[in-house]
Design an enzyme around this catalytic site. Structure first.
Site, PDB file in Angstrom:
ATOM      1  N   HIS A  70      17.915  77.754  11.207  1.00 27.45           N
ATOM      2  CA  HIS A  70      18.863  78.876  11.099  1.00 27.45           C
ATOM      3  C   HIS A  70      18.289  79.948  10.182  1.00 27.45           C
ATOM      4  O   HIS A  70      17.627  79.636   9.206  1.00 27.45           O
ATOM      5  CB  HIS A  70      20.208  78.381  10.528  1.00 27.45           C
ATOM      6  CG  HIS A  70      21.343  79.323  10.798  1.00 27.45           C
ATOM      7  ND1 HIS A  70      21.603  80.405   9.999  1.00 27.45           N
ATOM      8  CD2 HIS A  70      22.279  79.338  11.776  1.00 27.45           C
ATOM      9  CE1 HIS A  70      22.655  81.047  10.488  1.00 27.45           C
ATOM     10  NE2 HIS A  70      23.093  80.416  11.566  1.00 27.45           N
TER      11      HIS A  70
ATOM     12  N   GLU B 278      25.155  75.677  16.867  1.00 26.09           N
ATOM     13  CA  GLU B 278      25.015  75.655  18.323  1.00 26.09           C
ATOM     14  C   GLU B 278      24.903  74.217  18.852  1.00 26.09           C
ATOM     15  O   GLU B 278      25.363  73.914  19.934  1.00 26.09           O
ATOM     16  CB  GLU B 278      23.760  76.420  18.758  1.00 26.09           C
ATOM     17  CG  GLU B 278      23.733  77.861  18.338  1.00 26.09           C
ATOM     18  CD  GLU B 278      24.407  78.795  19.332  1.00 26.09           C
ATOM     19  OE1 GLU B 278      24.337  78.520  20.526  1.00 26.09           O
ATOM     20  OE2 GLU B 278      25.002  79.777  18.885  1.00 26.09           O
TER      21      GLU B 278
HETATM   22  C1  LIG Z   1      17.163  79.769  14.613  1.00 23.66           C
HETATM   23  C2  LIG Z   1      15.693  80.166  14.367  1.00 23.66           C
HETATM   24  C3  LIG Z   1      15.365  81.391  15.236  1.00 23.66           C
HETATM   25  C4  LIG Z   1      15.498  80.493  12.898  1.00 23.66           C
HETATM   26  O1  LIG Z   1      14.220  80.952  12.734  1.00 23.66           O
HETATM   27  P1  LIG Z   1      13.529  81.296  11.315  1.00 23.66           P
HETATM   28  O2  LIG Z   1      14.454  81.046  10.190  1.00 23.66           O
HETATM   29  O3  LIG Z   1      12.931  82.626  11.441  1.00 23.66           O
HETATM   30  O4  LIG Z   1      12.428  80.181  11.198  1.00 23.66           O
HETATM   31  P2  LIG Z   1      10.984  80.246  11.857  1.00 23.66           P
HETATM   32  O5  LIG Z   1      11.116  80.493  13.324  1.00 23.66           O
HETATM   33  O6  LIG Z   1      10.141  81.188  11.074  1.00 23.66           O
HETATM   34  O7  LIG Z   1      10.484  78.748  11.633  1.00 23.66           O
HETATM   35  C5  LIG Z   1       9.863  78.235  10.443  1.00 23.66           C
HETATM   36  C6  LIG Z   1       9.040  77.011  10.828  1.00 23.66           C
HETATM   37  O8  LIG Z   1       9.919  75.983  11.334  1.00 23.66           O
HETATM   38  C7  LIG Z   1       9.627  75.708  12.714  1.00 23.66           C
HETATM   39  N1  LIG Z   1      10.895  75.609  13.418  1.00 23.66           N
HETATM   40  C8  LIG Z   1      12.001  76.393  13.253  1.00 23.66           C
HETATM   41  N2  LIG Z   1      12.992  75.994  14.069  1.00 23.66           N
HETATM   42  C9  LIG Z   1      12.487  74.945  14.754  1.00 23.66           C
HETATM   43  C10 LIG Z   1      13.048  74.129  15.754  1.00 23.66           C
HETATM   44  N3  LIG Z   1      14.296  74.298  16.195  1.00 23.66           N
HETATM   45  N4  LIG Z   1      12.272  73.139  16.269  1.00 23.66           N
HETATM   46  C11 LIG Z   1      10.999  72.954  15.830  1.00 23.66           C
HETATM   47  N5  LIG Z   1      10.437  73.708  14.879  1.00 23.66           N
HETATM   48  C12 LIG Z   1      11.164  74.696  14.352  1.00 23.66           C
HETATM   49  C13 LIG Z   1       8.821  76.900  13.215  1.00 23.66           C
HETATM   50  O9  LIG Z   1       7.991  76.528  14.281  1.00 23.66           O
HETATM   51  C14 LIG Z   1       8.041  77.275  11.972  1.00 23.66           C
HETATM   52  O10 LIG Z   1       6.996  76.353  11.849  1.00 23.66           O
HETATM   53  P3  LIG Z   1       5.578  76.830  11.189  1.00 23.66           P
HETATM   54  O11 LIG Z   1       5.888  77.065   9.743  1.00 23.66           O
HETATM   55  O12 LIG Z   1       4.662  75.660  11.426  1.00 23.66           O
HETATM   56  O13 LIG Z   1       5.156  78.083  11.913  1.00 23.66           O
HETATM   57  C15 LIG Z   1      14.763  78.998  14.757  1.00 23.66           C
HETATM   58  O14 LIG Z   1      15.027  77.908  13.899  1.00 23.66           O
HETATM   59  C16 LIG Z   1      14.903  78.571  16.208  1.00 23.66           C
HETATM   60  O15 LIG Z   1      14.307  79.193  17.098  1.00 23.66           O
HETATM   61  N6  LIG Z   1      15.672  77.473  16.491  1.00 23.66           N
HETATM   62  C17 LIG Z   1      15.843  76.965  17.832  1.00 23.66           C
HETATM   63  C18 LIG Z   1      16.789  77.789  18.667  1.00 23.66           C
HETATM   64  C19 LIG Z   1      18.256  77.680  18.233  1.00 23.66           C
HETATM   65  O16 LIG Z   1      18.737  76.613  17.904  1.00 23.66           O
HETATM   66  N7  LIG Z   1      18.968  78.821  18.243  1.00 23.66           N
HETATM   67  C20 LIG Z   1      20.375  78.900  17.877  1.00 23.66           C
HETATM   68  C21 LIG Z   1      20.502  79.562  16.536  1.00 23.66           C
HETATM   69  S1  LIG Z   1      22.173  79.563  15.949  1.00 23.66           S
END
Ligand SMILES: CC(C)(COP(=O)(O)OP(=O)(O)OC[C@H]1O[C@@H](n2cnc3c(N)ncnc32)[C@H](O)[C@@H]1OP(=O)(O)O)[C@@H](O)C(=O)NCCC(=O)NCCS
Length: 366
Positions: free
Chosen positions: A255, A310
């Site tokens: 998140h 979610e």
């Molecule tokens: C919600 C979300 C966009 C938040 O993103 P964020 O805070 O910007 O975090 P990042 O995308 O920069 O991720 C940081 C690290 O954790 C990992 N990571 C984050 N969410 C992950 C997930 N759901 N599964 C696996 N790895 C994940 C990323 O690959 C990244 O790894 P790295 O450091 O090796 O590159 C992201 O967690 C995500 O895409 N989740 C899955 C989709 C989802 O559940 N969406 C509904 C949101 S309410």
């Protein structure tokens, strides 16, 4: 002085509010000095609507009256029944809701917004969704139940039978946990419209338009697709490892704001854990969550990846047999309580929103 642009108004405080606090660092969500989690586990949706609208929980008589008002207002006005029949078949449900709420705005809705108006809009929203779903399938519309509460009645209108107590309870928790969440895009939209001294119907119509966008309304159906693919507890570990080894993200985890457990996911988990014996789908969701958190820590150590709302929203909505295309409309049915509360709060100390923009379009030649 150089003008600074804050894209998306991130970090800008635009209003003082008594309605909710979203604390991402500590994983806390508060509605009017109560933990949202406690409210979700212990109170009906109508009670929490009263809290958001009036600033305190209702006493027994006030709650009885509010539930009665909801029951009286949930029948579709005759012109909405006709409207539902003539809207194009391919109109998405969110557009249908937006159009119908807009069509409620007769001349009786005037600034300032009132609680009675908030009740009318909140009470009728699930009826619009259920009626439209039946009409699309060529089925008869099911009238609202005479005695059921708001959330149980929604399930009744969709399925035509009195829902299981467990299903009403867990969907009620979902409704309470998603009814309000700070200055998000739809809430801000509703406050901007209200700030022009426009009516509450216009403000909520605009908010529904904002909620329709995928960046806001979410896509919990991606989580159901994932759980469908996993299929059984035995497959969970192998499936998750495969995804993480391929560098893929697990849906429903991580998140932007909550860098600890999302309190809404926590509360829904608590509810669903009590129900897993009654529902194999929830049982699978709880198992997949535990495996995913364990394996995310193994593959992505220190990233603080926890379940987001979610994940359990999808688990709950699927458990109560809600079709995937009604996930965002259901979210809208709960969030309308927060929007209406915000619109009323805006009216108490109003100033029209009027930010500025930086002109980059050049000047006339002369
Ligand atoms: C919600 C979300 C966009 C938040 O993103 P964020 O805070 O910007 O975090 P990042 O995308 O920069 O991720 C940081 C690290 O954790 C990992 N990571 C984050 N969410 C992950 C997930 N759901 N599964 C696996 N790895 C994940 C990323 O690959 C990244 O790894 P790295 O450091 O090796 O590159 C992201 O967690 C995500 O895409 N989740 C899955 C989709 C989802 O559940 N969406 C509904 C949101 S309410």
């Amino acid at each position: 002085m150089e003008q600074m642009i804050i894209k998306g108004l991130e970090g800008i405080t635009v209003a003082a509010t008594n309605i909710s606090l979203v604390d991402g660092d500590h994983g806390r969500l508060v509605y009017r000095a109560y933990w949202a989690k406690d409210l979700a586990l212990q109170h009906d949706f109508e009670e929490v609507c009263y809290l958001l609208w009036h600033g305190r929980l209702p006493n027994e008589i006030e709650l009885k009256k509010l539930k009665n008002d909801f029951r009286e207002q949930r029948r579709l006005p005759a012109h909405l029944v006709e409207l539902l029949k003539i809207l194009p078949e391919n109109m998405p449900m969110m557009s249908v809701i937006r159009t119908c709420i807009s069509a409620m705005g007769d001349g009786s809705y005037q600034w300032p917004p009132k609680v009675e108006e908030a009740i009318k809009i909140t009470a009728v929203l699930p009826t619009i969704i259920a009626a439209r779903s039946h009409l699309l399938k060529g089925e008869n519309v099911i009238d609202p139940h005479e005695t059921l509460d708001h959330v149980a009645n929604f399930l009744y209108m969709l399925n035509g039978e009195i829902p299981l107590g467990a299903h009403s309870k867990v969907l009620n928790a979902y409704f309470v946990l998603t009814m309000e969440h700070g200055m998000n895009a739809s809430t801000f939209s509703s406050r901007v419209i209200a700030s022009t001294e426009s009516d509450i119907v216009s403000a909520i119509t605009g908010a529904i338009g904002a909620m329709k966008g995928p960046l806001h309304g979410g896509a919990p159906s991606e989580v159901t697709a994932m759980l469908d693919e996993i299929g059984s507890k035995e497959n969970a570990e192998g499936w998750i490892r495969e995804q993480l080894e391929k560098g893929k993200k697990l849906m429903g985890f991580g998140h932007r704001i909550y860098k600890t457990r999302d309190p809404r996911a926590e509360a829904l988990k608590e509810m669903t854990s009590q129900l897993t014996k009654e529902d194999p789908w929830l049982d699978l969701a709880v198992h997949v969550e535990a495996e995913a958190i364990r394996l995310l820590e193994e593959y992505k150590p220190g990233r603080k990846l926890y379940t987001n709302v979610e994940f359990y929203a999808a688990a709950v909505l699927r458990a109560v047999n809600m079709p995937a295309e009604l996930f965002t409309p259901t979210f809208t049915s709960s969030r309308v309580a927060g929007w209406t509360a915000n619109v009323m709060e805006q009216s108490l100390d109003n100033r029209i929103y009027r930010p500025s923009s930086l002109y980059n379009g050049g000047m006339p030649k002369d």
